[in-house]
Scaffold this motif. Structure first.
Motif: not given
Length: 400
Positions: A151-168, A336-344
């Motif tokens: 099921q091959p896919t190809k990315a054409v746009f990355a909305p996140f520069e850094v993935s918000p996935g985390m462990i807390m 705000q988190t997307m901005k503050n953590r430079a996720l986007v």
């Protein structure tokens, strides 16, 4: 695997409730994809015919985008593309309307479909091959690598520069934790979804230990609450920290610390907008015009999220059968988190949404042996060029 599955806001809903929500609910009318343009009285003004923003003839009459979860602000750039004639279909779990850019109608419609329980928790890449009416889907790098054979896919746009996935972790219970390495030096249990490939990386790198990780996490906060925050848990930096502090109810409130999975050396592009690899050539004319519009939408959403967030919240509230909740406070926190953590962000250059070959190559290096060990070998000779392209990116568009 790419998505760190979400469920905190579903809180104490059951799997049965989620299934019923995916299969029930009344649509508030007929096919939005077929009827929106003909009957809308509040549509946006049209773009200049034949101009860069005119998608008529270049793109399908309705551009269909499959997401991997309910409506939420992490995908605000998609909901920001939907015009004032937006139609929420709670039965089919989607929103359809004129595709707009800068407040003007591009001449085609866009249909944003919900994922998660709405598609039986299938991976988006799998759903894209089941339903060929889908033009683009939200697919993370690790999922794309995993499914590169069948099921091959190809990315054409990355909305996140850094993935918000985390462990807390709860700061009050674990005041000495600052990174996952600190967790790995203790016996603290770490809850995660057993199918998430990043955990095999963390174990292989010696950051966490096999005896402390628990793959039984189902997205609900019940285990965390039962243990009063003594465990660590996977999630999204844009969501769970706010929910666990403000929305658990019954007097439960936790101030959490976290580390992004990205910062451990797992540089995936999370939730990248992708096409079926075999369809790229067919969609090239559309992508050349559409991707810059998506880039501008992300820039506009970060600057002025109110309209898209209002649509997201409205869509969630409209589905009375669903157990998903999304508050204005959470929506604002996510942005705000997307901005503050430079996720986007623009990353290392002045362009939003482009991807780096070195990061994709590193993900191939990390995941090839992991998937081989799981008897799921990746495509032989897989290269970054199989997984992404910056060909359609307008390098002049970025955050200021």
């Amino acid at each position: 695997m790419g998505r760190f599955r979400r469920g905190a806001a579903v809180a104490f809903g059951t799997a049965l409730a989620l299934t019923l929500a995916a299969c029930s609910g009344d649509s508030d009318g007929g096919s939005a994809a077929q009827s929106t343009r003909e009957r809308a009285t509040d549509a946006a003004p049209a773009v200049a015919s034949g101009g860069a923003l005119d998608l008529t003839g270049a793109c399908p009459a309705t551009v269909v985008v499959q997401t991997d979860w309910f409506a939420e602000s992490e995908y605000g750039f998609l909901y920001n593309l939907i015009g004032p004639d937006a139609k929420i279909d709670t039965g089919k779990k989607r929103i359809t309307g004129s595709l707009v850019s800068g407040g003007k109608d591009t001449g085609v419609n866009i249909e944003v479909r919900f994922g998660g329980p709405a598609i039986g928790y299938e991976q988006v890449s799998a759903q894209m091959y089941v339903d060929k009416s889908i033009n683009l889907g939200i697919v993370s790098t690790d999922e794309s690598i995993q499914n590169s054979v069948s099921q091959p896919t190809k990315a054409v746009f990355a909305p996140f520069e850094v993935s918000p996935g985390m462990i807390m972790w709860d700061k009050s219970k674990h005041p000495n934790f600052t990174t996952l390495v600190d967790i790995g030096q203790t016996d603290t249990k770490v809850l995660y979804y057993e199918t998430d490939a990043y955990m095999q990386y963390l174990l292989g790198a010696g950051i966490l230990r096999q005896g402390q990780v628990d793959g039984s996490y189902d997205g609900a906060p019940a285990r965390w609450v039962a243990e009063d925050g003594k465990i660590a848990q996977a999630g999204f930096a844009t969501s769970e920290p706010y929910i666990y502090k403000n929305e658990l109810g019954d007097g439960h409130s936790y101030d959490v610390g976290l580390q992004l999975i990205n910062d451990t050396g797992y540089p995936l592009y999370g939730q990248a907008l992708s096409v079926r690899a075999g369809d790229e050539a067919k969609l090239a004319g559309c992508l050349k015009k559409l991707v810059p519009i998506v880039q501008r939408s992300q820039v506009d959403f970060l600057a002025h999220p109110q309209t898209a967030n209002a649509l997201i919240i409205k869509a969630v509230k409209a589905d009375a059968a669903s157990v998903w909740n999304y508050s204005p406070g959470l929506a604002a926190y996510a942005v705000q988190t997307m901005k503050n953590r430079a996720l986007v962000s623009n990353g290392s250059n002045a362009t939003i949404g482009d991807m780096e070959q070195s990061r994709i190559n590193r993900m191939i290096q990390i995941l090839t042996p992991i998937y081989a060990g799981q008897k799921k070998p990746v495509k032989s000779g897989l290269t970054p060029a199989n997984l992404f392209t910056n060909q359609y990116i307008d390098t002049s568009i970025g955050l200021k």
